[in-house]
Scaffold this motif. Structure first.
Motif, short mmCIF file in Angstrom:
data_model
loop_
_atom_site.label_atom_id
_atom_site.label_comp_id
_atom_site.label_asym_id
_atom_site.label_seq_id
_atom_site.Cartn_x
_atom_site.Cartn_y
_atom_site.Cartn_z
N ASP A 214 0.81 -1.18 -0.14
CA ASP A 214 0.09 -0.10 0.15
C ASP A 214 0.86 1.38 0.05
O ASP A 214 0.17 2.45 0.02
N ASN A 215 2.30 1.06 -0.25
CA ASN A 215 2.96 2.29 -0.14
C ASN A 215 3.14 2.75 -1.65
O ASN A 215 4.16 2.47 -2.40
N ALA A 216 2.05 3.54 -2.03
CA ALA A 216 2.03 4.29 -3.36
C ALA A 216 3.29 5.15 -3.64
O ALA A 216 3.84 5.06 -4.58
N ALA A 217 3.48 5.92 -2.92
CA ALA A 217 4.67 6.95 -3.02
C ALA A 217 5.91 6.11 -3.17
O ALA A 217 6.56 6.61 -3.83
N GLY A 218 6.14 5.12 -2.28
CA GLY A 218 7.18 4.51 -2.35
C GLY A 218 7.52 3.71 -3.61
O GLY A 218 8.60 3.88 -4.46
N ARG A 219 6.67 3.04 -4.03
CA ARG A 219 6.29 2.28 -5.41
C ARG A 219 6.70 3.29 -6.57
O ARG A 219 7.35 2.78 -7.31
N ALA A 220 6.03 4.48 -6.47
CA ALA A 220 6.42 5.54 -7.44
C ALA A 220 7.77 5.95 -7.71
O ALA A 220 8.52 5.96 -8.72
N PHE A 221 8.38 6.01 -6.42
CA PHE A 221 9.93 6.46 -6.47
C PHE A 221 10.54 5.24 -7.02
O PHE A 221 11.53 5.35 -7.74
N TRP A 222 10.49 4.21 -6.44
CA TRP A 222 11.31 2.95 -7.01
C TRP A 222 11.34 2.83 -8.63
O TRP A 222 12.22 2.44 -9.16
N LEU A 223 10.02 3.02 -9.16
CA LEU A 223 9.75 3.10 -10.67
C LEU A 223 10.33 3.91 -11.17
O LEU A 223 11.21 3.87 -12.33
N ARG A 224 10.50 5.28 -10.61
CA ARG A 224 11.28 6.54 -11.42
C ARG A 224 12.93 6.15 -11.22
O ARG A 224 13.46 6.41 -12.22
#
Length: 145
Positions: A118-128
């Motif tokens: 559920d860590n959407a901000a973390g997921r977005a960071f790692w994908l970037r």
């Protein structure tokens, strides 16, 4: 993205524990357990010397931190965090790249991390940052006690 305003990246040491645990506690998405006690963190650092990193600002205050280690085959990153006031300056990316460089020096070519679903901000960071989610794997866990 503007350049990071940290004065330097350096090895995370046991002396940094109080500042680092305070940082981790202030960041949603960081899951802390008894393994993150002072003794547990010192043991992790001793088992993985020279791999974990902190970012400091111009005053020497810690504004970012990440635990980094390996099992001899794969690297692992834990608890990447940047203080809210220091985000969006490239500090998180610098911490990750520094850890990956240290792992390469140790002969480790791949790195994994754990991220709460559920860590959407973390997921977005790692994908970037060029990481990808493995949908073919599942984490299976059991306590040793």
């Amino acid at each position: 993205m503007p350049p990071a305003t940290v004065c330097r990246l350096r090895e995370l040491t046991p002396a940094d524990y109080a500042a680092v645990i305070t940082l981790w506690r202030s960041c949603p998405g960081i899951g802390l357990t008894e393994a993150d006690s002072y003794a547990g963190t010192v043991a992790y650092l001793a088992r993985n010397p020279g791999l974990s990193v902190v970012a400091t600002d111009l005053t020497g205050a810690i504004v970012g931190a990440v635990l980094c280690g390996h099992d001899g085959r794969r690297g692992y990153l834990h608890h990447l965090a940047v203080a809210p006031a220091s985000r969006r300056q490239g500090i998180g990316r610098q911490l990750v790249e520094e850890c990956l460089a240290r792992l390469r020096t140790a002969g480790i070519a791949k790195c994994n991390l754990f991220l709460f679903a559920d860590n959407a901000a973390g997921r977005a960071f790692w994908l970037r940052c060029g990481w990808h989610t493995r949908l073919d794997l599942m984490l299976v866990q059991r306590a040793t006690t």
